[in-house]
Design a protein around this motif. Structure first.
Motif, PDB file in Angstrom:
ATOM      1  N   ASP A 190       1.014  -1.256   0.111  1.00 48.77           N
ATOM      2  CA  ASP A 190       0.029  -0.251  -0.050  1.00 48.77           C
ATOM      3  C   ASP A 190       0.970   1.283  -0.166  1.00 48.77           C
ATOM      4  OD1 ASP A 190      -2.230   1.690   0.909  1.00 48.77           O
ATOM      5  OD2 ASP A 190      -1.256   1.812   2.621  1.00 48.77           O
ATOM      6  N   SER A 192       0.424   4.153   1.129  1.00 42.84           N
ATOM      7  CA  SER A 192       0.474   5.004   2.293  1.00 42.84           C
ATOM      8  C   SER A 192       1.191   4.557   3.596  1.00 42.84           C
ATOM      9  CB  SER A 192      -0.860   5.511   2.747  1.00 42.84           C
ATOM     10  OG  SER A 192      -1.662   4.541   3.048  1.00 42.84           O
ATOM     11  N   THR A 193       0.785   3.077   3.875  1.00 40.48           N
ATOM     12  CA  THR A 193       1.213   2.447   5.226  1.00 40.48           C
ATOM     13  C   THR A 193       2.232   1.395   4.954  1.00 40.48           C
ATOM     14  OG1 THR A 193      -0.592   0.890   5.102  1.00 40.48           O
ATOM     15  CG2 THR A 193      -0.854   3.128   6.243  1.00 40.48           C
ATOM     16  N   THR A 195       1.648  -1.396   3.954  1.00 39.91           N
ATOM     17  CA  THR A 195       0.969  -2.776   4.205  1.00 39.91           C
ATOM     18  C   THR A 195       0.742  -3.564   3.110  1.00 39.91           C
ATOM     19  OG1 THR A 195      -0.378  -1.539   5.780  1.00 39.91           O
ATOM     20  CG2 THR A 195      -1.145  -3.978   5.040  1.00 39.91           C
ATOM     21  N   THR A 544      -7.133   2.259   6.246  1.00 36.12           N
ATOM     22  CA  THR A 544      -6.640   3.115   5.229  1.00 36.12           C
ATOM     23  C   THR A 544      -6.126   2.236   4.002  1.00 36.12           C
ATOM     24  OG1 THR A 544      -5.762   4.723   6.682  1.00 36.12           O
ATOM     25  CG2 THR A 544      -4.705   4.573   4.557  1.00 36.12           C
TER      26      THR A 544
END
Length: 668
Positions: A190, A192-193, A195, A544
């Protein structure tokens, strides 16, 4: 005339004289040749071509290195059009739209004219973008900075809405293909994170599915399998026609308004960080098609369908250099690599370049102008060579292109997983094509997916304090403009279709279960089931990382449901779906099995030996089983020599020039 104008004119004149130095002109032509050939080869994108040329510039003077890198950039952006036109296999993502009309022109026996059209349009767009870079780089760079993440998000959505008019009569399947591309882009980490998403415990999937590897499969492998179905001996009928270049030149002069529009659009989109020629060519193609008096011509081999995307993607080269030279911000991945090459020479792009080395900056801009004119000369002779591929029987071209695709996919990251992704996406794209879910729609979603998701996440992070998410996404001026454009883009095809129906007899829809015997129906049904599984997996993610996958899976599920329901109420006069013979299906299965066999044989026998065996088996099967050539000693020797020559050329390109280190096995 003020002193500043005299100074700039003097630097421009000095730039012309410096560029025309014999050594600089030699490097310019070499750079163009490297770029054009690199752009033609699957897997060797514009970014890769420029990156591979960077080490050779270390021993060059700074000016010469700058000129060489710019020439490679120009040549590579144009080079992808050649393979897109001749074999419907774009050498790079920016040439996807060129194939829409370029390949149909080849099928009509106008391959040479199409190649000249792409060449002249590319030169026009390149010169246009460079002139904008020369005279307007400062205001353009400031305008590009006004584009926030919310504007990029809606620009990406606007790019997806082009699917509604790109495939007339198949709007929902076009949108479904785009959604599939978006789903593929979410595999991996991901943004943003960091993940891991949809990796299913596989470490190889953590890095995601390489976009270029998927593209090679979508267009190269699937197109070769589709060509295999045809009973024709050659890919397309070709007879050299006198005056092809003159006809192409007349088309260029007859469409100057469209060229200026597409070049302007390409330059502006190129100046937006992260967009580049991939987005510019597709948006320009769709907008020109949307406002054309006869939009049905597009996709059937109209010259405008070749010149518009080519002028746009080459104009984006100058646009991508606008923020690089003025602000030090690369407008594309290729511009970032070029910036790295400059830094290796001790030159920092940005305001300091224009202040401390204005002579170098203006010399580079002048060299880009000269490179685009020189590209016409190089491309003219290459076009004559490239058209000879149409004189080669398709049963020899297919194994050559497939083996080249294997090399190209592996060269991306020196990963056998990318080869597997390429094979899987190629076979999957062929299956999709049989159900009228177009690979081009999947490719568009794949290109725009990262832009849309990263922009959405960034906008959500910015929505803090007094500024709400609605303020940014819905009520900012640029957002409202793009929302209106998206609604208009979706509504226009529907309105035009209604207008068309009024002029013709309305086709009545009746309930029928005939769709249950249709392959296309069950393909969409399976896609719906996969979408439900994708949705279930997305729900397991953290809040998120799951936002974008939830949206994509919901769209896929909804579109699949609507398509399946509408199939029960087909118009009575609707054309029956295309079918292929059992024999052609068997040939496709055999080639696919050989391709998979090559992948597994590489682990044991070695890369080169497995590829040679694969080319040999595919060529032998094609010549003796598909083509029904009698098995003689001469025919067997011809197959063996062709396979050996094919592998030798690929070894020279990838092993010697690119220094590719393939996996070793018991053999080679």
């Amino acid at each position: 005339m003020d002193i500043e104008s005299v100074s700039i004119a003097g630097m421009l004149l000095a730039g012309v004289m410096e560029t025309c130095q014999p050594m600089n002109m030699l490097i310019l032509f070499v750079g163009l040749l490297v770029g054009i050939i690199g752009g033609m080869l699957p897997g060797i994108s514009t970014v890769t071509s420029v990156a591979l040329f960077v080490p050779f510039t270390f021993a060059m003077p700074t000016t010469t290195a700058f000129i060489g890198l710019g020439a490679v950039f120009c040549g590579a952006m144009y080079g992808g059009a050649n393979s897109a036109i001749l074999i419907n296999t774009p050498g790079q993502p920016a040439a996807i739209a060129t194939a829409f009309d370029g390949y149909p022109m080849t099928r009509k026996g106008r391959a040479e004219e199409a190649l000249y059209l792409a060449l002249l349009a590319s030169a026009f767009g390149g010169v246009f973008g460079t002139l904008v870079l020369l005279f307007f780089f400062e205001p353009l760079s400031l305008a590009a900075l006004e584009f926030g993440s919310e504007a990029f998000f809606w620009m990406g959505i606007f790019g997806l809405t082009t699917l509604s008019s790109m495939f007339p009569g198949q709007v929902m399947k076009g949108l479904l293909g785009g959604a599939i591309g978006l789903a593929i882009s979410t595999v991996g980490l991901d943004p943003s994170t960091a993940t891991a998403r949809f990796t299913f415990g596989s470490y190889a999937l953590v890095q995601g599915l390489d976009m270029v590897a998927v593209m090679i499969g979508l267009f190269s492998i699937s197109q070769m399998l589709s060509i295999l179905e045809s009973k024709d001996e050659f890919i397309a009928a070709y007879a050299k026609k006198a005056g092809a270049f003159r006809a192409a030149l007349g088309t260029i002069f007859g469409n100057l308004k469209k060229l200026c529009f597409s070049s302007s659009l390409g330059t502006f989109i190129g100046a937006l960080p992260g967009a580049g020629g991939n987005v510019a060519s597709i948006v320009a193609y769709n907008e020109v098609k949307r406002w054309d008096k006869h939009p049905d011509r597009f996709g059937a081999g109209t010259p405008e369908g070749v010149i518009v995307p080519e002028s746009a993607n080459n104009a984006s080269v100058g646009g991508a250099l606008v923020p690089l030279l003025s602000l030090g911000i690369p407008g594309s991945a290729t511009a970032a690599v070029l910036a790295g090459g400059l830094m290796a020479q001790g030159i920092t792009p940005g305001p300091q370049l224009m202040e401390m080395h204005p002579d170098l900056a203006y010399t580079f801009i002048i060299s880009m102008l000269i490179a685009n004119f020189a590209m016409i000369l190089v491309g003219f002779f290459l076009a004559k060579v490239c058209t000879r591929i149409l004189d080669v029987p398709k049963l020899y071209i297919i194994p050559a292109v497939i083996s080249l695709s294997i090399f190209g996919a592996y060269a991306l990251r020196s990963s056998m997983f990318d080869v597997l992704v390429m094979i899987g996406s190629g076979i999957g794209a062929w299956l999709m094509l049989k159900g009228r879910v177009m690979p081009a729609a999947i490719a568009l979603g794949l290109v725009l997916g990262p832009i849309i998701e990263e922009s959405l996440v960034t906008t959500m992070m910015r929505a803090q304090g007094d500024t709400t998410l609605a303020d940014l996404l819905l009520f900012s001026p640029l957002s409202m403009f793009f929302i209106a454009a998206c609604l208009f883009a979706l509504a226009l095809p529907w309105l035009l279709n209604r207008k068309r129906q009024r002029k013709t007899r309305m086709r009545t829809r009746v309930f029928s279960t005939a769709c249950l015997r249709s392959y296309a129906f069950w393909l969409v049904f399976v896609i719906g089931i996969v979408s439900a599984g994708y949705l279930w997996e997305a729900l397991k993610l953290a809040p998120t990382p799951r936002i974008f996958p939830l949206w994509v899976s919901s769209v896929m599920l909804g579109l699949s449901f609507l398509i399946c329901c509408s199939d029960f109420f087909r118009p009575q006069a609707q054309k029956a779906e295309e079918t292929i013979t059992r024999e052609a299906r068997r040939h496709v299965v055999v080639y696919s099995l050989i391709l998979l066999g090559v992948y597994f044989a590489i682990q044991a026998g070695g890369f080169y030996s497995a590829c040679f065996l694969g080319v040999l088996l595919m060529t032998a099967y094609g010549v003796f089983c598909v083509g029904r050539t009698p098995v003689t000693a001469a025919a067997c020797a011809k197959v063996g020599v062709f396979s050996a020559c094919c592998l030798f050329i690929e070894y020279c390109c990838f092993g010697l020039l690119l220094r590719l280190q393939p996996p070793q096995g018991m053999l080679l």
